[in-house]
Motif scaffolding. Structure first.
Motif, PDB file in Angstrom:
ATOM      1  N   ARG A 122      12.623  54.662  54.145  1.00  0.00           N
ATOM      2  CA  ARG A 122      12.000  55.357  55.357  1.00  0.00           C
ATOM      3  C   ARG A 122      13.260  56.002  56.061  1.00  0.00           C
ATOM      4  O   ARG A 122      12.796  57.118  56.425  1.00  0.00           O
ATOM      5  CB  ARG A 122      11.380  54.110  56.189  1.00  0.00           C
ATOM      6  N   LEU A 123      14.161  55.523  55.779  1.00  0.00           N
ATOM      7  CA  LEU A 123      15.219  56.248  56.424  1.00  0.00           C
ATOM      8  C   LEU A 123      15.645  57.551  56.064  1.00  0.00           C
ATOM      9  O   LEU A 123      16.137  58.448  56.634  1.00  0.00           O
ATOM     10  CB  LEU A 123      16.568  55.427  56.432  1.00  0.00           C
ATOM     11  N   ASP A 124      15.157  57.811  54.859  1.00  0.00           N
ATOM     12  CA  ASP A 124      15.313  59.095  54.134  1.00  0.00           C
ATOM     13  C   ASP A 124      14.581  60.258  54.884  1.00  0.00           C
ATOM     14  O   ASP A 124      14.962  61.290  54.770  1.00  0.00           O
ATOM     15  CB  ASP A 124      14.754  59.216  52.628  1.00  0.00           C
ATOM     16  N   ARG A 125      13.559  59.710  55.608  1.00  0.00           N
ATOM     17  CA  ARG A 125      12.895  60.712  56.403  1.00  0.00           C
ATOM     18  C   ARG A 125      13.391  61.341  57.466  1.00  0.00           C
ATOM     19  O   ARG A 125      13.395  62.551  57.749  1.00  0.00           O
ATOM     20  CB  ARG A 125      11.701  60.311  56.973  1.00  0.00           C
ATOM     21  N   LEU A 126      14.786  60.675  57.980  1.00  0.00           N
ATOM     22  CA  LEU A 126      15.463  61.163  58.921  1.00  0.00           C
ATOM     23  C   LEU A 126      16.423  62.350  58.357  1.00  0.00           C
ATOM     24  O   LEU A 126      16.473  63.370  59.096  1.00  0.00           O
ATOM     25  CB  LEU A 126      16.520  60.318  59.291  1.00  0.00           C
ATOM     26  N   VAL A 127      16.428  62.437  57.153  1.00  0.00           N
ATOM     27  CA  VAL A 127      17.320  63.586  56.383  1.00  0.00           C
ATOM     28  C   VAL A 127      16.567  64.997  56.662  1.00  0.00           C
ATOM     29  O   VAL A 127      16.981  65.925  57.351  1.00  0.00           O
ATOM     30  CB  VAL A 127      17.633  63.394  54.972  1.00  0.00           C
ATOM     31  N   GLY A 128      15.303  64.757  56.380  1.00  0.00           N
ATOM     32  CA  GLY A 128      14.344  65.759  56.683  1.00  0.00           C
ATOM     33  C   GLY A 128      14.240  66.291  57.964  1.00  0.00           C
ATOM     34  O   GLY A 128      14.104  67.410  58.167  1.00  0.00           O
ATOM     35  N   CYS A 129      14.013  65.475  58.783  1.00  0.00           N
ATOM     36  CA  CYS A 129      14.053  65.791  60.116  1.00  0.00           C
ATOM     37  C   CYS A 129      15.366  66.495  60.638  1.00  0.00           C
ATOM     38  O   CYS A 129      15.117  67.288  61.645  1.00  0.00           O
ATOM     39  CB  CYS A 129      13.586  64.583  60.991  1.00  0.00           C
ATOM     40  N   LEU A 130      16.268  65.852  60.389  1.00  0.00           N
ATOM     41  CA  LEU A 130      17.618  66.757  60.727  1.00  0.00           C
ATOM     42  C   LEU A 130      17.726  67.946  60.336  1.00  0.00           C
ATOM     43  O   LEU A 130      18.202  68.898  60.873  1.00  0.00           O
ATOM     44  CB  LEU A 130      18.969  65.715  60.091  1.00  0.00           C
ATOM     45  N   ASP A 131      17.164  68.094  59.071  1.00  0.00           N
ATOM     46  CA  ASP A 131      17.029  69.569  58.685  1.00  0.00           C
ATOM     47  C   ASP A 131      16.274  70.500  59.368  1.00  0.00           C
ATOM     48  O   ASP A 131      16.404  71.815  59.343  1.00  0.00           O
ATOM     49  CB  ASP A 131      16.478  69.764  57.070  1.00  0.00           C
ATOM     50  N   ARG A 132      15.547  70.018  60.021  1.00  0.00           N
ATOM     51  CA  ARG A 132      14.444  70.818  60.942  1.00  0.00           C
ATOM     52  C   ARG A 132      15.138  71.213  62.324  1.00  0.00           C
ATOM     53  O   ARG A 132      14.348  71.793  63.129  1.00  0.00           O
ATOM     54  CB  ARG A 132      13.186  70.178  60.950  1.00  0.00           C
ATOM     55  N   LEU A 133      15.981  70.428  62.622  1.00  0.00           N
ATOM     56  CA  LEU A 133      16.725  70.639  64.021  1.00  0.00           C
ATOM     57  C   LEU A 133      17.307  72.033  64.015  1.00  0.00           C
ATOM     58  O   LEU A 133      17.926  72.582  63.110  1.00  0.00           O
ATOM     59  CB  LEU A 133      17.765  69.695  64.126  1.00  0.00           C
ATOM     60  N   GLY A 177      12.956  61.931  67.172  1.00  0.00           N
ATOM     61  CA  GLY A 177      11.934  60.875  67.303  1.00  0.00           C
ATOM     62  C   GLY A 177      10.848  61.415  66.815  1.00  0.00           C
ATOM     63  O   GLY A 177       9.776  60.827  66.375  1.00  0.00           O
ATOM     64  N   ASN A 178      10.370  62.475  67.642  1.00  0.00           N
ATOM     65  CA  ASN A 178       8.995  63.186  67.472  1.00  0.00           C
ATOM     66  C   ASN A 178       8.883  63.474  66.027  1.00  0.00           C
ATOM     67  O   ASN A 178       7.810  63.336  65.451  1.00  0.00           O
ATOM     68  CB  ASN A 178       8.880  64.288  68.513  1.00  0.00           C
ATOM     69  N   CYS A 179       9.656  63.852  65.299  1.00  0.00           N
ATOM     70  CA  CYS A 179       9.614  64.369  63.804  1.00  0.00           C
ATOM     71  C   CYS A 179       9.344  63.083  63.200  1.00  0.00           C
ATOM     72  O   CYS A 179       8.335  62.935  62.068  1.00  0.00           O
ATOM     73  CB  CYS A 179      10.784  65.181  63.455  1.00  0.00           C
ATOM     74  N   ILE A 180      10.316  61.948  63.171  1.00  0.00           N
ATOM     75  CA  ILE A 180      10.139  60.952  62.345  1.00  0.00           C
ATOM     76  C   ILE A 180       8.658  60.115  62.754  1.00  0.00           C
ATOM     77  O   ILE A 180       8.355  59.720  61.606  1.00  0.00           O
ATOM     78  CB  ILE A 180      11.402  60.136  62.813  1.00  0.00           C
ATOM     79  N   GLN A 181       8.399  59.921  63.721  1.00  0.00           N
ATOM     80  CA  GLN A 181       7.071  59.299  64.315  1.00  0.00           C
ATOM     81  C   GLN A 181       5.907  60.129  63.967  1.00  0.00           C
ATOM     82  O   GLN A 181       4.707  59.675  64.461  1.00  0.00           O
ATOM     83  CB  GLN A 181       7.128  58.656  65.435  1.00  0.00           C
TER      84      GLN A 181
ATOM     85  N   LEU B  34      18.646  54.551  64.413  1.00  0.00           N
ATOM     86  CA  LEU B  34      18.577  55.007  62.887  1.00  0.00           C
ATOM     87  C   LEU B  34      19.626  55.827  62.481  1.00  0.00           C
ATOM     88  O   LEU B  34      20.124  55.837  61.181  1.00  0.00           O
ATOM     89  CB  LEU B  34      17.271  55.826  63.081  1.00  0.00           C
ATOM     90  N   LEU B  35      20.182  56.720  63.482  1.00  0.00           N
ATOM     91  CA  LEU B  35      21.222  57.546  63.076  1.00  0.00           C
ATOM     92  C   LEU B  35      22.465  56.626  62.882  1.00  0.00           C
ATOM     93  O   LEU B  35      23.223  57.027  61.841  1.00  0.00           O
ATOM     94  CB  LEU B  35      21.738  58.676  64.294  1.00  0.00           C
ATOM     95  N   ARG B  36      22.803  55.644  63.446  1.00  0.00           N
ATOM     96  CA  ARG B  36      23.915  54.854  63.106  1.00  0.00           C
ATOM     97  C   ARG B  36      23.910  54.202  61.771  1.00  0.00           C
ATOM     98  O   ARG B  36      24.591  53.956  61.017  1.00  0.00           O
ATOM     99  CB  ARG B  36      24.017  53.638  64.369  1.00  0.00           C
ATOM    100  N   ALA B  37      22.480  53.631  61.636  1.00  0.00           N
ATOM    101  CA  ALA B  37      21.914  53.055  60.280  1.00  0.00           C
ATOM    102  C   ALA B  37      22.420  54.072  59.046  1.00  0.00           C
ATOM    103  O   ALA B  37      22.828  53.583  58.228  1.00  0.00           O
ATOM    104  CB  ALA B  37      20.636  52.606  60.282  1.00  0.00           C
ATOM    105  N   GLN B  38      21.883  55.239  59.304  1.00  0.00           N
ATOM    106  CA  GLN B  38      22.143  56.257  58.308  1.00  0.00           C
ATOM    107  C   GLN B  38      23.599  56.267  57.935  1.00  0.00           C
ATOM    108  O   GLN B  38      23.997  56.711  56.761  1.00  0.00           O
ATOM    109  CB  GLN B  38      21.651  57.473  58.709  1.00  0.00           C
TER     110      GLN B  38
END
Lengths: 185, 461
Positions: A122-133, A177-181, B34-38
């Motif tokens: 699930r944490l992988d979704r964070l990468v996609g959201c980071l790319d959109r920043l 946060g908005n992106c991930i959720q 989450l960012l810390r976990a990453q």
């Protein structure tokens, strides 16, 4: 399922509680650490609370309602321990009033609804959201979290003020946060 | 610019600030975590777990009853060795290991988030004289099971004649939608109907979670070798019950993802059951399935509401199917046997057989089912195709006479041995398939009642 017409049992079996718990602990370790990091800043306190939470869960395994998911139960224990710790020392603590704990629980539940096998997945979704920043925000997040730069170092690196950087990081977290959720970036 | 600090040393001045309302603060703290976990190194995680393992072992040793420790020490070396060999021979460790894997999987299923399983069936192989059993059995998709957690489940099934059955569970309780589109709601403590007579076979209406929950009580579990399934390394567990008069599957095979503990595939296998004489719908005993002696039925083909002997109030099935003796199956809207060419005793008895298509009367049973869902509306079910949704609808075709037997929920366990119900399929297979997150109201009856058209209720023109 399988209806409860007279069941023919072979069986023994008290399952190996230790083995079950070991699997559960591994499955939920990342989630629990993340939960604690959302409430506590100091890494050594996070580690202590992680272990304390798991030990309490292990000792109270018999109280756990097996029809419910394990993660929220674990977070319930962790939340109480965090509050207890805060009463002793508020140093290095983030907001952890009951209403914040409740809202944080909702964040985790929503996050866990996304179809993925593990918390890491699930944490992988964070990468996609980071790319959109926007690039400046992404850079600030990378420097703060990825490279561990201090606020002053970060401000110097991007030739900006500390106050502007703080705002930028804060805004980036909100957008993530908005992106991930799924509230839209 | 200063050197990067250690990963642990996140500058506190960059922490989320306690501003805004609780939801706002929680959201920001959540993302921060989450960012810390990453960026956590795997070694840090392993060290944390190793430390926990040591603490658990120490705690277990401290809490072990003294008499056990004394007995063990008092046992001679030979006796201890013999005891160990006996344990291995008896297979308790293997059984316990399998149980542990299944229990871990149960917990993983409860928190795995939105997911969908496709349910496929393989019919009983032909067993009557003159029928060849050489052909590869056909695997047919008959249902989807959507799950969010133990409180949110949805099973959508379609009979070979296009009738659609939907059963669901949400925190308010279980519910079912009958083929006529009306909703039956059950109290929170009551389970949804467990079996449905599809005409050609009796299908178990179950979810992966429910099967797993029941496994320990009724089956002996053994753990097999690790296998790769669909590119994923899986633990293999086989659950077996003793042969006997039970409608439960004899063998249940599980493929459990080693990493996530998710069930990737589950197979329920029933013993081969010769189909009773009397056509593909099984034995038709006068007074049981015929018009005479038939329990009064509503126009939807289901027993009317209201208390009945041995039944729960409201005509609903009991919580436990075994609480009430099985009621004779009722064909309800079936036209008389003689008028149904597909039910003639000389008609092909194989479940693979389907009556000839009649334009505008019945959807092609081989059309892929529409499996609506958030992000998946209109998506076709994978598999070899199950009853289609009907022309432009999610149910049987309209404007024509319904030719197949109406499906029915059973009020109790099916009666396979007595031939009152068609046999179960040879095999039911649950396969995890990709899916999008479901809408919040996906597990509400109203969401699905709307998508089921009014059923045909004219057995005869």
């Amino acid at each position: 399922m399988v209806d409860s017409t007279p069941a023919l049992r072979l069986q023994p079996a008290t399952p190996s509680a230790h083995e079950v718990f070991d699997i559960l602990a591994r499955q939920n370790a990342d989630m629990l650490t993340t939960y604690l990091r959302g409430l506590v800043h100091r890494p050594e306190v996070v580690d202590d609370l992680f272990q304390e939470t798991m030990m309490v869960a292990w000792r109270r395994l018999a109280d756990y309602d097996r029809s419910l998911p394990f993660g929220p139960w674990l977070r319930g224990i962790a939340g109480r321990l965090v509050m207890e710790h805060r009463r002793k020392s508020a140093r290095g603590m983030l907001s952890c009033e009951p209403e914040v704990l409740e809202a944080l629980e909702q964040e985790f539940r929503a996050f866990e609804r996304s179809p993925a096998d593990t918390f890491r997945d699930r944490l992988d979704r964070l990468v996609g959201c980071l790319d959109r920043l926007p690039p400046m925000m992404r850079e600030a997040i990378d420097m703060a979290y990825g490279r561990g730069l201090s606020l002053s170092a970060l401000a110097a690196a991007v030739e900006s003020t500390e106050e502007a950087i703080k705002k930028r990081v804060q805004r980036a977290r909100q957008m993530l946060g908005n992106c991930i959720q799924g509230d839209g970036a | 610019m200063s050197e990067p600090t250690d990963r642990h040393e996140f500058d506190p001045s960059l922490l989320p600030e306690p501003t805004g309302d609780a939801a706002h603060r929680a959201r920001e703290q959540f993302v921060h975590a989450l960012l810390r976990a990453q960026h956590e190194a795997p070694a840090e995680r392993e060290a944390r777990l190793a430390r926990l393992g040591r603490a658990l072992r120490a705690d277990e040793a401290r809490s072990r009853p003294v008499w056990i420790a004394r007995r063990w020490h008092a046992m001679s070396g030979v006796a201890a060795a013999a005891a160990l060999v006996a344990l291995v021979i008896l297979g308790f460790p293997a059984q316990q290991s399998a149980i542990a894997v299944v229990q871990a999987s149960i917990r993983a299923q409860q928190s795995a988030g939105d997911r969908r399983y496709e349910v496929r069936v393989i019919a009983q192989t032909p067993s009557r004289a003159g029928e060849s059993g050489d052909a590869a059995p056909e695997e047919r998709a008959v249902a989807t099971v959507d799950a969010r957690d133990s409180d949110h489940l949805l099973l959508q099934a379609r009979t070979p004649w296009g009738d659609r059955l939907v059963v669901g569970r949400n925190p308010k309780g279980s519910w079912a939608i009958k083929p006529d589109g009306t909703i039956d709601e059950y109290p929170p403590a009551q389970a949804w109907p467990r079996w449905a007579n599809f005409g050609t076979s009796t299908i178990l209406l179950s979810t992966v979670e429910d099967v797993l929950q029941a496994l320990e009580k009724s089956h002996t579990l053994t753990r097999g070798k690790v296998e790769s399934y669909d590119g994923v390394t899986c633990d293999r567990v086989t659950a077996r019950r003793e042969p006997g008069p039970s409608p439960q599957p004899e063998v249940i095979e599980l493929w459990i993802d080693r990493g996530s503990r998710q069930i990737r595939r589950m197979e329920l296998v029933w013993p081969s059951m010769p189909r009773p004489m009397g056509g593909e719908f099984g034995a038709r005993e006068p007074g049981l399935r015929g018009p005479e002696g038939q329990e009064p039925r509503g126009p939807d083909g289901f027993a009317p509401r209201g208390p009945r002997p041995g039944g729960s109030p409201g005509g609903r099935p009991p919580i436990d199917g075994s609480e009430r003796p099985p009621r004779p199956a009722q064909p309800m809207m079936d036209p008389p046997l003689r008028e149904r060419p597909e039910a003639r005793p000389d008609a092909p008895g194989d479940e693979h057989y389907r009556p000839p298509p009649r334009e505008g009367m019945r959807p092609d049973p081989r059309r892929p089912m529409e499996a609506p869902g958030p992000g998946g509306v209109g998506q076709e079910m994978r598999g070899s195709g199950m009853g289609g949704p009907g022309p432009g609808m999610g149910g049987p075709s309209r404007g024509g006479r319904h030719r197949g037997p109406r499906p029915e929920f059973l009020g109790g366990p099916p009666d396979f041995a007595g031939g009152r119900h068609p046999p179960p399929p040879r095999k039911m297979v649950f396969v995890l398939v990709p899916s999008s997150p479901f809408a919040d109201n996906w597990f509400d009856a109203a969401t699905h009642a709307q998508s089921i058209p009014e059923s045909e209720s004219d057995p005869e023109p």
